[in-house]
Design a protein around this motif. Structure first.
Motif, PDB file in Angstrom:
ATOM      1  N   VAL A 219      -9.007   5.971  12.783  1.00 34.67           N
ATOM      2  CA  VAL A 219      -9.647   5.483  14.007  1.00 34.67           C
ATOM      3  C   VAL A 219      -8.613   5.227  15.096  1.00 34.67           C
ATOM      4  N   GLN A 220      -8.905   5.764  16.308  1.00 35.11           N
ATOM      5  CA  GLN A 220      -8.060   5.527  17.475  1.00 35.11           C
ATOM      6  C   GLN A 220      -8.676   4.529  18.440  1.00 35.11           C
ATOM      7  N   SER A 221      -9.975   4.683  18.702  1.00 34.00           N
ATOM      8  CA  SER A 221     -10.662   3.796  19.644  1.00 34.00           C
ATOM      9  C   SER A 221     -12.111   3.642  19.209  1.00 34.00           C
ATOM     10  N   LEU A 222     -12.753   2.563  19.663  1.00 32.22           N
ATOM     11  CA  LEU A 222     -14.114   2.258  19.240  1.00 32.22           C
ATOM     12  C   LEU A 222     -15.135   2.720  20.263  1.00 32.22           C
ATOM     13  N   THR A 223     -16.342   3.034  19.772  1.00 32.80           N
ATOM     14  CA  THR A 223     -17.496   3.366  20.605  1.00 32.80           C
ATOM     15  C   THR A 223     -18.627   2.427  20.175  1.00 32.80           C
ATOM     16  N   PRO A 224     -19.731   2.375  20.929  1.00 30.12           N
ATOM     17  CA  PRO A 224     -20.820   1.462  20.550  1.00 30.12           C
ATOM     18  C   PRO A 224     -21.360   1.681  19.144  1.00 30.12           C
ATOM     19  N   ASP A 225     -21.378   2.941  18.684  1.00 31.86           N
ATOM     20  CA  ASP A 225     -21.944   3.217  17.354  1.00 31.86           C
ATOM     21  C   ASP A 225     -20.930   3.768  16.365  1.00 31.86           C
ATOM     22  N   GLY A 226     -19.643   3.611  16.653  1.00 29.05           N
ATOM     23  CA  GLY A 226     -18.643   4.138  15.738  1.00 29.05           C
ATOM     24  C   GLY A 226     -17.257   4.147  16.348  1.00 29.05           C
ATOM     25  N   ALA A 227     -16.638   5.327  16.369  1.00 30.30           N
ATOM     26  CA  ALA A 227     -15.262   5.395  16.850  1.00 30.30           C
ATOM     27  C   ALA A 227     -14.873   6.826  17.177  1.00 30.30           C
ATOM     28  N   ILE A 228     -13.754   6.951  17.890  1.00 26.60           N
ATOM     29  CA  ILE A 228     -13.077   8.231  18.086  1.00 26.60           C
ATOM     30  C   ILE A 228     -11.848   8.204  17.180  1.00 26.60           C
ATOM     31  N   ALA A 229     -11.638   9.293  16.450  1.00 28.52           N
ATOM     32  CA  ALA A 229     -10.569   9.304  15.453  1.00 28.52           C
ATOM     33  C   ALA A 229      -9.745  10.575  15.554  1.00 28.52           C
ATOM     34  N   ARG A 230      -8.518  10.474  15.101  1.00 26.88           N
ATOM     35  CA  ARG A 230      -7.665  11.665  15.004  1.00 26.88           C
ATOM     36  C   ARG A 230      -7.729  12.180  13.580  1.00 26.88           C
ATOM     37  N   ILE A 231      -7.662  13.498  13.435  1.00 33.06           N
ATOM     38  CA  ILE A 231      -7.663  14.086  12.099  1.00 33.06           C
ATOM     39  C   ILE A 231      -6.279  13.906  11.474  1.00 33.06           C
ATOM     40  N   LEU A 232      -6.265  13.744  10.163  1.00 34.57           N
ATOM     41  CA  LEU A 232      -5.003  13.549   9.459  1.00 34.57           C
ATOM     42  C   LEU A 232      -4.329  14.866   9.105  1.00 34.57           C
ATOM     43  N   SER A 233      -5.086  15.956   9.106  1.00 33.56           N
ATOM     44  CA  SER A 233      -4.517  17.273   8.814  1.00 33.56           C
ATOM     45  C   SER A 233      -4.817  18.208   9.976  1.00 33.56           C
ATOM     46  N   ASP A 234      -3.871  18.359  10.867  1.00 31.51           N
ATOM     47  CA  ASP A 234      -4.043  19.191  12.057  1.00 31.51           C
ATOM     48  C   ASP A 234      -3.891  20.665  11.678  1.00 31.51           C
ATOM     49  N   PRO A 235      -4.952  21.472  11.836  1.00 32.41           N
ATOM     50  CA  PRO A 235      -4.843  22.893  11.471  1.00 32.41           C
ATOM     51  C   PRO A 235      -3.731  23.620  12.223  1.00 32.41           C
ATOM     52  N   ALA A 236      -3.466  23.209  13.455  1.00 29.44           N
ATOM     53  CA  ALA A 236      -2.429  23.876  14.244  1.00 29.44           C
ATOM     54  C   ALA A 236      -1.040  23.670  13.647  1.00 29.44           C
ATOM     55  N   ALA A 237      -0.884  22.624  12.850  1.00 30.63           N
ATOM     56  CA  ALA A 237       0.415  22.331  12.240  1.00 30.63           C
ATOM     57  C   ALA A 237       0.433  22.684  10.762  1.00 30.63           C
ATOM     58  N   SER A 238      -0.588  23.390  10.295  1.00 31.09           N
ATOM     59  CA  SER A 238      -0.706  23.706   8.873  1.00 31.09           C
ATOM     60  C   SER A 238      -0.323  25.154   8.619  1.00 31.09           C
ATOM     61  N   GLU A 239       0.687  25.362   7.786  1.00 33.31           N
ATOM     62  CA  GLU A 239       1.097  26.726   7.438  1.00 33.31           C
ATOM     63  C   GLU A 239       0.390  27.204   6.177  1.00 33.31           C
ATOM     64  N   PHE A 240       0.225  26.307   5.207  1.00 27.63           N
ATOM     65  CA  PHE A 240      -0.448  26.644   3.962  1.00 27.63           C
ATOM     66  C   PHE A 240      -1.643  25.725   3.753  1.00 27.63           C
ATOM     67  N   VAL A 241      -2.689  26.264   3.154  1.00 30.81           N
ATOM     68  CA  VAL A 241      -3.882  25.470   2.852  1.00 30.81           C
ATOM     69  C   VAL A 241      -4.296  25.701   1.400  1.00 30.81           C
ATOM     70  N   ILE A 242      -5.121  24.775   0.900  1.00 28.32           N
ATOM     71  CA  ILE A 242      -5.625  24.830  -0.467  1.00 28.32           C
ATOM     72  C   ILE A 242      -7.135  24.998  -0.411  1.00 28.32           C
ATOM     73  N   VAL A 243      -7.651  25.935  -1.169  1.00 30.15           N
ATOM     74  CA  VAL A 243      -9.100  26.139  -1.278  1.00 30.15           C
ATOM     75  C   VAL A 243      -9.554  25.536  -2.602  1.00 30.15           C
ATOM     76  N   ASP A 244     -10.481  24.575  -2.518  1.00 35.17           N
ATOM     77  CA  ASP A 244     -10.998  23.910  -3.713  1.00 35.17           C
ATOM     78  C   ASP A 244     -12.393  24.423  -4.059  1.00 35.17           C
ATOM     79  N   ARG A 245     -12.823  24.133  -5.269  1.00 32.65           N
ATOM     80  CA  ARG A 245     -14.185  24.442  -5.658  1.00 32.65           C
ATOM     81  C   ARG A 245     -15.144  23.449  -5.008  1.00 32.65           C
TER      82      ARG A 245
END
Length: 203
Positions: free
Chosen positions: A155-181
């Motif tokens: 969470v970065q900032s609050l809204t009346p019904d929740g929040a605005i948040a930053r993602i913890l895994s930025d795709p632009a900075a991801s070279e390798f990914v894992i595909v799960d079942r």
């Protein structure tokens, strides 16, 4: 070369922060082996729709709906599959709704992607907003696609019904990914036997 060096520093910093958060939260990786570990070929970052292409497809066992993540957290889910590549709907896409829970107490919420690459978090129970800056949200397991406990957002900032948040895994900075079942497969309606007809009483 300098840009690549800066990106590597950023990736290492994110990885260190994510490891610290996972240690604090007691989050561990699934014991289930991944379907594939592959490169992130490309991702969109200048559009309201957010997609990526990964270098694994049907020949590597990838199927539609499979979750895609990095060591830092959730990236998205497989939308289309080719022989050796797949298209991924990123968690930051406006059409991708992900069920979540707050890490410290399990409070239910869901995320929606925003045009700027962040997430809007909406609470299931609307009332006085109990969220705080810095709150971590994980996948809840609801919906059956994502296993519980994958880090998603902070969470970065609050809204009346929740929040605005930053993602913890930025795709632009991801070279390798894992595909799960998929966490829980949907039942096949064709495999469900139809109920036997009720016998009609003899006249």
């Amino acid at each position: 070369r300098q840009c690549r060096g800066i990106q590597q520093i950023r990736i290492h910093a994110l990885a260190a922060e994510n490891h610290r958060l996972k240690t604090l939260l007691g989050v561990t990786d699934s014991a289930s082996p991944p379907v594939a570990t592959t490169r992130m070929v490309a991702s969109t970052s200048a559009s309201t729709r957010r997609f990526a292409v990964i270098g694994a497809g049907a020949n590597q066992g990838v199927e539609v709906r499979m979750p895609v993540r990095t060591a830092l957290g959730l990236v998205g889910r497989v939308l289309e599959v080719g022989p050796n590549t797949s298209r991924v709907l990123l968690v930051t896409d406006s059409e991708n709704v992900v069920p979540l829970r707050r890490a410290r107490d399990g409070m239910a919420a869901f995320s929606e992607g925003l045009a700027d690459g962040r997430l809007r978090l909406r609470l299931i129970d609307v009332g006085v907003n109990p969220l705080k800056r810095g709150d971590i949200f994980l996948t809840s397991g609801s919906g059956g696609i994502y296993r519980p406990g994958i880090p998603v957002a902070q969470v970065q900032s609050l809204t009346p019904d929740g929040a605005i948040a930053r993602i913890l895994s930025d795709p632009a900075a991801s070279e390798f990914v894992i595909v799960d079942r998929v966490f829980q497969e949907l039942p096949d309606p064709a495999a469900t036997p139809s109920p036997a007809p009720t016998p009609t009483p003899a006249p």
